[in-house]
Design an enzyme around this catalytic site. Structure first.
Site, PDB file in Angstrom:
ATOM      1  N   GLY A  28       6.320   5.743  -0.935  1.00  0.00           N
ATOM      2  CA  GLY A  28       5.986   7.099  -1.380  1.00  0.00           C
ATOM      3  C   GLY A  28       6.515   7.518  -2.738  1.00  0.00           C
ATOM      4  O   GLY A  28       6.763   8.700  -2.961  1.00  0.00           O
ATOM      5  N   MET A  55      -2.646   2.136   2.834  1.00  0.00           N
ATOM      6  CA  MET A  55      -3.119   0.745   2.835  1.00  0.00           C
ATOM      7  C   MET A  55      -4.288   0.506   3.790  1.00  0.00           C
ATOM      8  O   MET A  55      -4.347  -0.521   4.471  1.00  0.00           O
ATOM      9  CB  MET A  55      -1.958  -0.193   3.166  1.00  0.00           C
ATOM     10  N   ARG A  56      -5.223   1.473   3.840  1.00  0.00           N
ATOM     11  CA  ARG A  56      -6.400   1.289   4.700  1.00  0.00           C
ATOM     12  C   ARG A  56      -7.653   1.683   3.953  1.00  0.00           C
ATOM     13  O   ARG A  56      -7.628   2.647   3.185  1.00  0.00           O
ATOM     14  CB  ARG A  56      -6.294   2.155   5.951  1.00  0.00           C
ATOM     15  N   LEU A  57      -8.722   0.955   4.244  1.00  0.00           N
ATOM     16  CA  LEU A  57     -10.024   1.319   3.683  1.00  0.00           C
ATOM     17  C   LEU A  57     -10.589   2.477   4.494  1.00  0.00           C
ATOM     18  O   LEU A  57     -10.517   2.473   5.720  1.00  0.00           O
ATOM     19  CB  LEU A  57     -10.986   0.142   3.813  1.00  0.00           C
ATOM     20  N   ASN A 115      -7.687   7.699  -5.278  1.00  0.00           N
ATOM     21  CA  ASN A 115      -6.747   6.603  -5.004  1.00  0.00           C
ATOM     22  C   ASN A 115      -6.129   6.142  -6.316  1.00  0.00           C
ATOM     23  O   ASN A 115      -6.706   6.347  -7.382  1.00  0.00           O
ATOM     24  CB  ASN A 115      -7.497   5.438  -4.348  1.00  0.00           C
ATOM     25  N   HIS A 142      -4.581   2.529  -8.066  1.00  0.00           N
ATOM     26  CA  HIS A 142      -4.527   1.078  -7.873  1.00  0.00           C
ATOM     27  C   HIS A 142      -3.737   0.453  -9.027  1.00  0.00           C
ATOM     28  O   HIS A 142      -3.963   0.822 -10.186  1.00  0.00           O
ATOM     29  CB  HIS A 142      -5.947   0.511  -7.827  1.00  0.00           C
TER      30      HIS A 142
END
Ligand code: GRF
Length: 205
Positions: A17, A95-97, A112, A114
């Site tokens: 976080g 960490m999920r689609l 998001n 990246h």
């Protein structure tokens, strides 16, 4: 007093976080005109939940393992976010689609970050893939979320050098400094009504 609509943020995390922290700090400093309504983790032991609690924010675990499938999990996320009036969803190390069920409600309103210059090196091992490929420049990307893996319209990017002796850790640390700058900036732009999605592109201004 301004009658401008104030955005309500829901921040989704899975881990430590630090991006969450940079957003909390920016909101508390008044740099982003938004409220953070809830921090949600899909993992009960995420340090992000502790950060949220320390900041006095509602911290909720919606444990993916308690749901039979992704649709049921996403419905629970939506329920929690809507209950709290969330208008913009921020994925910060989540960490999920997310799929159709979620994006039917929050598509165009979910961001998001990246740790690579997309479309290069999408996926969960961006730093490793970056070093293995041998590129000289990398960075980070804030983008709107679509159903693909790190494929949505790009809002902001920042570049950093990749050094010959970089490890995943040293590269990640250099990129993270930039993440903590551009994620709050992108949210601020959204909250000021300055982002417009036009096909694959995001117009700013
Ligand atoms: C960051 O590197 C972010 O780009 C990626 O996951 C990591 C999350 O780190 N999506 P943190 O939990 O914000 O510290």
């Amino acid at each position: 007093m301004s009658d401008a609509k104030q955005e309500v943020l829901g921040i989704l995390c899975s881990g430590r976080g630090t991006n969450l922290q940079s957003i909390i700090t920016a909101v508390n400093r008044g740099e982003i005109a938004a409220d953070i309504a809830v921090v949600i983790s899909d993992k009960p032991d995420a340090a992000a939940l502790t950060r949220a609690e320390k900041a006095g924010l509602p911290a909720v675990c919606i444990d993916r393992r308690r749901f039979a499938d992704r649709d049921a999990f996403e419905a629970a996320l939506i329920g929690e976010l809507q209950k709290r009036g969330v208008t913009l969803v921020i994925l910060a190390g989540f960490m999920r689609l997310l799929g159709k069920t979620f994006l039917h409600v929050y598509g165009g309103r979910t961001m998001n970050i990246h740790p690579a210059l997309l479309p290069a090196f999408p996926g969960a091992h961006a730093h490793r893939d970056t070093i293995a490929y041998g590129v000289k420049v990398s960075g980070c990307t804030v983008h709107f979320v679509d159903e693909g893996m790190d494929t949505g319209p790009i809002i902001l990017q920042a570049a950093v050098p990749v050094l010959d002796d970089d490890t995943e850790e040293t590269l990640a640390a250099r990129i993270l400094v930039e993440e903590h700058k551009i994620y709050p900036q992108a949210i601020k732009l959204y909250c000021e009504g300055l982002l417009c999605i036009v096909g694959r592109k995001v117009r700013i201004g």
